[in-house]
Design a protein around this motif. Sequence first.
Motif, PDB file in Angstrom:
ATOM      1  N   ASP A  34     -42.310  14.998 -31.078  1.00 24.63           N
ATOM      2  CA  ASP A  34     -41.131  15.059 -30.206  1.00 24.63           C
ATOM      3  C   ASP A  34     -40.051  15.775 -31.001  1.00 24.63           C
ATOM      4  OD1 ASP A  34     -39.089  14.747 -28.423  1.00 24.63           O
ATOM      5  OD2 ASP A  34     -39.167  12.557 -28.339  1.00 24.63           O
ATOM      6  N   GLY A  80     -37.251  14.419 -26.360  1.00 28.90           N
ATOM      7  CA  GLY A  80     -37.692  14.381 -24.977  1.00 28.90           C
ATOM      8  C   GLY A  80     -38.221  13.015 -24.589  1.00 28.90           C
ATOM      9  N   THR A 108     -36.364  20.188 -24.979  1.00 28.90           N
ATOM     10  CA  THR A 108     -36.039  19.355 -26.137  1.00 28.90           C
ATOM     11  C   THR A 108     -37.255  18.907 -26.941  1.00 28.90           C
ATOM     12  OG1 THR A 108     -33.886  18.614 -25.333  1.00 28.90           O
ATOM     13  CG2 THR A 108     -35.066  17.103 -26.777  1.00 28.90           C
ATOM     14  N   GLY A 136     -38.137  14.695 -19.187  1.00 30.41           N
ATOM     15  CA  GLY A 136     -38.575  14.457 -20.561  1.00 30.41           C
ATOM     16  C   GLY A 136     -40.073  14.251 -20.666  1.00 30.41           C
ATOM     17  N   GLY A 176     -41.733  17.650 -20.205  1.00 31.60           N
ATOM     18  CA  GLY A 176     -41.407  18.509 -21.341  1.00 31.60           C
ATOM     19  C   GLY A 176     -42.285  18.207 -22.541  1.00 31.60           C
TER      20      GLY A 176
END
Length: 535
Positions: free
Chosen positions: A210, A214, A325, A377, A380
């Motif tokens: 990560d 996210g 992200t 999130g 992603g």
Amino acid sequence: MIHLVGAATVYSPYPSWLNPADNTWQITAATFVGLMSLPGLAVLYASIAPKKWAVNVLAMMFAGFSLVLVAWVLWSYKLGFGSTSLGGGVHNGLWTQQPASGVNTTGTLKHFFENLWGKPGQILNSAGEQGQAVSAANTDIPFHFPTSTLAYFQFVFAAITPLLFLGSVLGRIKFSAWCLLVPLWSTFVYSIDAFLLWGGGYFAQEGSLDFSGGYVIHMSAGVSGFTAAWVLGPRLLRDRQHALPNNLVMAAVGAGILWLGWNGFNGGDPYYAGASMAGAVVNTNLATAVGVLTWIGLDAWFSKEKKPTFLGGVNGMICGLVGITPCAGWVNGWGAIMVGAADTLIVWLAWNFLSKVRPFSKVDDALGVIYTHGIAGFFGGLFLGLWGDPNMIEYGCGTLNKAGQVVNTAGSVVASNSAYLSGSKSCTPFGVAGLMYTGSAHQLWEQFRAAIFVIFWSALVTFILMKLIGLVLGGARYRDDILEVGDLAIHGEEAFPEDSFATRSDGAFALAGLGESSSPPPIASDPTPPPDAGS
């Protein structure tokens, strides 16, 4: 006469392990992220909310930010980023065992619980603030800045997470309930998610990734906000039917600060002012721009009104930011475009269609945080498993100088770059291999199982905390008569107070009971009585 003394001991502001450029960038990036909360997110939410809730939003934003910082330096930082885990799987920044899927036969449950949570403790003494930062997340590369730099950088991430899910529960949660929820949630939800994925815990050791939050921040905030909104129940019917933004111009200011502040959000997470940082910043802005255009286009072509709305553009902006992200430094520019477009399309569809299906249709998520942060999130993070480009190197190979700094020492630029990108027996450049580049779904699987845990843990613990807080306070929700009034009833303040004697509009003097040449009546503290009208 001036005497030059060779090899003399002199004062120095730099320990041998400190790199001034890295240290400066991390504090700068942290400040950018802090500005995303105060004033960015505070202004955005307070401007989108109905006028009677603007002060309440601002008060909870500032209180929440402050509460997280106090808890962070006293115990939470080490829970999420401490160099030693409670179960002993991490000790002094080093892993004491191999993952279950590796050469060690440690059982999965044992491996999980020994790498679940950091050992709590304060960081307020001199060693805690000025010693070299250590974390199991960077076992192979030492941090080139002190603990205070890493702790403050990670604090602003910890602070913005509960502030994000404030958007789910505004318009009915008690201020006192919020002040209890924020430090408890940061302790029992955020710090565990952070340690597992960022602090060198179980999922980090297994290979889940990560880049900048996210999962740890956005998906966790979306799920937690949705759960808290479910426990609280919906806003008043009138508030739901007339949820009009009070100031779209200021909302644009908050959104703009949020967008540009994300340069620190994603640009700071390589932890070094290197090549990966620059790539992450460009990818962040590229995915965001595509997200804005995608949502506006979908609204203009496929919505009922068929109009390109500003708030739709803001939603697309957030989708692009959140979607990129978890993978900002590990996808290339083409991947960033795909992430921005695909993530925004999925969230737009969920916003317009999934919202009509249970349980989404039965939970009053005031600002739709479950969509723009939770769902965005989740996908992603999965997109990293698809479009992670192994040639996007976060950490290359170099050598150590006498001070212990990692450097490239080849004689020419070409040779130095070749050495940085080339592996050896002792070093393999680090990038992420996605399905589209390698044909392997391994990274996709690791992303998926980490996501499932974060969803489960965030929902479960948030539910428990909300129920406990409700018991302690006799309910976590304000009474309906207080909800009817809003800011004045709760804080004794209004965001836009009106002065009837200063109103500039046609008929203002008549409304005040005055002629244009008359004087206003005296204020209560004026001891002079008004003149007799007949004199």
